[in-house]
Design a protein around this motif. Structure first.
Motif, PDB file in Angstrom:
ATOM      1  N   VAL A  67       0.844  -1.205   0.000  1.00 48.46           N
ATOM      2  CA  VAL A  67       0.000   0.000   0.000  1.00 48.46           C
ATOM      3  C   VAL A  67       0.875   1.249   0.000  1.00 48.46           C
ATOM      4  O   VAL A  67       0.639   2.195  -0.767  1.00 48.46           O
ATOM      5  N   LEU A  68       1.884   1.279   0.872  1.00 54.10           N
ATOM      6  CA  LEU A  68       2.804   2.419   0.937  1.00 54.10           C
ATOM      7  C   LEU A  68       3.506   2.631  -0.395  1.00 54.10           C
ATOM      8  O   LEU A  68       3.679   3.770  -0.853  1.00 54.10           O
ATOM      9  N   ARG A  69       3.903   1.528  -1.026  1.00 56.99           N
ATOM     10  CA  ARG A  69       4.567   1.616  -2.321  1.00 56.99           C
ATOM     11  C   ARG A  69       3.649   2.258  -3.357  1.00 56.99           C
ATOM     12  O   ARG A  69       4.068   3.080  -4.169  1.00 56.99           O
ATOM     13  N   GLY A  70       2.362   1.881  -3.310  1.00 58.60           N
ATOM     14  CA  GLY A  70       1.407   2.429  -4.272  1.00 58.60           C
ATOM     15  C   GLY A  70       1.053   3.880  -4.026  1.00 58.60           C
ATOM     16  O   GLY A  70       0.707   4.609  -4.951  1.00 58.60           O
ATOM     17  N   LEU A  71       1.144   4.308  -2.771  1.00 52.22           N
ATOM     18  CA  LEU A  71       0.786   5.692  -2.448  1.00 52.22           C
ATOM     19  C   LEU A  71       1.801   6.692  -2.981  1.00 52.22           C
ATOM     20  O   LEU A  71       1.489   7.874  -3.139  1.00 52.22           O
ATOM     21  N   GLY A  72       3.014   6.233  -3.255  1.00 54.21           N
ATOM     22  CA  GLY A  72       4.023   7.131  -3.824  1.00 54.21           C
ATOM     23  C   GLY A  72       4.323   8.321  -2.947  1.00 54.21           C
ATOM     24  O   GLY A  72       4.246   9.469  -3.389  1.00 54.21           O
ATOM     25  N   LEU A  73       4.673   8.072  -1.691  1.00 53.47           N
ATOM     26  CA  LEU A  73       4.891   9.143  -0.727  1.00 53.47           C
ATOM     27  C   LEU A  73       6.268   9.794  -0.834  1.00 53.47           C
ATOM     28  O   LEU A  73       6.580  10.723  -0.098  1.00 53.47           O
ATOM     29  N   ILE A 119       9.132   8.253  -0.221  1.00 54.55           N
ATOM     30  CA  ILE A 119      10.077   7.663   0.741  1.00 54.55           C
ATOM     31  C   ILE A 119      11.022   6.742  -0.028  1.00 54.55           C
ATOM     32  O   ILE A 119      10.562   5.788  -0.653  1.00 54.55           O
ATOM     33  N   PRO A 120      12.317   7.011  -0.026  1.00 51.24           N
ATOM     34  CA  PRO A 120      13.260   6.187  -0.787  1.00 51.24           C
ATOM     35  C   PRO A 120      13.118   4.699  -0.477  1.00 51.24           C
ATOM     36  O   PRO A 120      13.004   4.316   0.683  1.00 51.24           O
ATOM     37  N   LEU A 121      13.102   3.881  -1.528  1.00 47.97           N
ATOM     38  CA  LEU A 121      13.010   2.420  -1.460  1.00 47.97           C
ATOM     39  C   LEU A 121      11.652   1.935  -0.972  1.00 47.97           C
ATOM     40  O   LEU A 121      11.063   1.019  -1.545  1.00 47.97           O
ATOM     41  N   LEU A 122      11.108   2.543   0.084  1.00 48.46           N
ATOM     42  CA  LEU A 122       9.848   2.089   0.667  1.00 48.46           C
ATOM     43  C   LEU A 122       8.630   2.553  -0.117  1.00 48.46           C
ATOM     44  O   LEU A 122       7.742   1.757  -0.424  1.00 48.46           O
ATOM     45  N   SER A 123       8.579   3.815  -0.479  1.00 51.20           N
ATOM     46  CA  SER A 123       7.429   4.375  -1.180  1.00 51.20           C
ATOM     47  C   SER A 123       7.902   5.427  -2.182  1.00 51.20           C
ATOM     48  O   SER A 123       7.795   6.638  -1.943  1.00 51.20           O
ATOM     49  N   PRO A 124       8.436   4.966  -3.335  1.00 53.90           N
ATOM     50  CA  PRO A 124       8.953   5.902  -4.338  1.00 53.90           C
ATOM     51  C   PRO A 124       7.846   6.778  -4.911  1.00 53.90           C
ATOM     52  O   PRO A 124       6.670   6.426  -4.826  1.00 53.90           O
ATOM     53  N   PRO A 125       8.199   7.940  -5.484  1.00 48.71           N
ATOM     54  CA  PRO A 125       7.195   8.843  -6.045  1.00 48.71           C
ATOM     55  C   PRO A 125       6.372   8.169  -7.119  1.00 48.71           C
ATOM     56  O   PRO A 125       6.805   7.199  -7.739  1.00 48.71           O
ATOM     57  N   ASP A 126       5.145   8.660  -7.308  1.00 50.03           N
ATOM     58  CA  ASP A 126       4.265   8.163  -8.366  1.00 50.03           C
ATOM     59  C   ASP A 126       4.989   8.263  -9.699  1.00 50.03           C
ATOM     60  O   ASP A 126       5.334   9.344 -10.157  1.00 50.03           O
ATOM     61  N   THR A 127       5.190   7.129 -10.349  1.00 53.06           N
ATOM     62  CA  THR A 127       5.942   7.081 -11.610  1.00 53.06           C
ATOM     63  C   THR A 127       5.307   7.912 -12.704  1.00 53.06           C
ATOM     64  O   THR A 127       5.955   8.647 -13.435  1.00 53.06           O
ATOM     65  N   ILE A 128       3.976   7.786 -12.792  1.00 52.54           N
ATOM     66  CA  ILE A 128       3.265   8.501 -13.849  1.00 52.54           C
ATOM     67  C   ILE A 128       3.382  10.007 -13.658  1.00 52.54           C
ATOM     68  O   ILE A 128       3.643  10.762 -14.598  1.00 52.54           O
ATOM     69  N   SER A 129       3.201  10.471 -12.393  1.00 55.21           N
ATOM     70  CA  SER A 129       3.301  11.904 -12.113  1.00 55.21           C
ATOM     71  C   SER A 129       4.696  12.415 -12.411  1.00 55.21           C
ATOM     72  O   SER A 129       4.877  13.505 -12.948  1.00 55.21           O
ATOM     73  N   THR A 130       5.701  11.610 -12.062  1.00 55.05           N
ATOM     74  CA  THR A 130       7.084  12.001 -12.305  1.00 55.05           C
ATOM     75  C   THR A 130       7.351  12.167 -13.791  1.00 55.05           C
ATOM     76  O   THR A 130       7.996  13.121 -14.237  1.00 55.05           O
ATOM     77  N   LEU A 131       6.822  11.236 -14.590  1.00 58.03           N
ATOM     78  CA  LEU A 131       7.012  11.301 -16.045  1.00 58.03           C
ATOM     79  C   LEU A 131       6.320  12.531 -16.624  1.00 58.03           C
ATOM     80  O   LEU A 131       6.843  13.197 -17.522  1.00 58.03           O
TER      81      LEU A 131
END
Length: 233
Positions: free
Chosen positions: A205-211, A213-225
């Motif tokens: 869940v934390l991974r999907g939230l894209g908070l 947090i390095p390794l644990l919850s990286p930023p939302d990939t789509i938003s970053t792109l």
């Protein structure tokens, strides 16, 4: 997240003793020849791992399709939520009935497995393991969800492969020594497994939230792109 697959396998193998342990114990191994027996057991495990790898590949491919439509983060959240709900609200899932086609498939697998267990040919051990991998198992379903959230066929296959590897030590011990674990010890491990599943579900869940947090919850990939694309313009 791949480490969660190995944890599933290692701790979940105590659950496997009850589900698949009888099959492993019934393997028609040559107990008079330790070397031959070892390779027969390994052939059985390779068969199981092959099945898990195929399943992981298919669900990883399915996850890849979701990723292409921009659902990567959502799939991770849904996966983690399902893991948590299966532990906290098991009655919701106990009443789910398999379709007739799946029931027929499982029946055919069990029938073929029964025939192969009577076959002492060396080739039978791989087949027994291969068929064993398709039998219904709640723990495998949890691992499949992990493969789905990987959104990559190779990673999905690797996830299931690591899950299978984690089950090998204890499942091998069953063949050699039978049901050796004491009831109290197994009961305590069974109590730990739900806690591990919930913890891993929270990680998904934390991974999907894209908070962020390095390794644990990286930023939302789509938003970053999208932000990168805007910067280029």
């Amino acid at each position: 997240m791949l480490i969660s697959a190995l944890i599933f396998g290692l701790l979940g193998s105590f659950h496997c003793i009850g589900m698949c342990g009888p099959i492993a114990f019934m393997l028609p191994v040559d107990r008079t020849n330790p070397t031959k027996q070892f390779f027969q057991i390994m052939s059985y495990h390779i068969g199981r791992l092959t099945t898990y790898a195929i399943i992981g590949l298919l669900f990883g491919l399915l996850g890849k399709g979701f990723q292409l439509f921009g659902f990567q983060q959502q799939i991770s959240i849904i996966t983690g939520t399902l893991m948590i709900l299966t532990i906290l609200l098991p009655k919701l899932f106990n009443n789910i009935k398999l379709s007739k086609s799946i029931t027929r498939f499982v029946f055919k697998i069990k029938s073929a497995l029964g025939k192969e267990l009577k076959n002492k040919n060396n080739n039978a051990f791989f087949t027994i393991g291969f068929l064993n991998g398709y039998l219904p198992c709640g723990l495998v379903y949890m691992a499949v969800l992990g493969a789905l959230s990987s959104t990559n066929p190779f990673t999905g296959s690797l996830y299931m492969l690591l899950f299978g590897l984690g089950t090998i030590p204890l499942m091998t011990s069953v063949v050699y020594m039978g049901n050796f674990a004491s009831g109290l010890f197994r009961k305590r491990i069974q109590q730990i497994i739900p806690i591990i599943v919930v913890c891993i579900g929270i990680l998904f869940v934390l991974r999907g939230l894209g908070l962020g947090i390095p390794l644990l919850s990286p930023p939302d990939t789509i938003s970053t792109l999208n932000e990168t694309a805007k910067g280029c313009h």
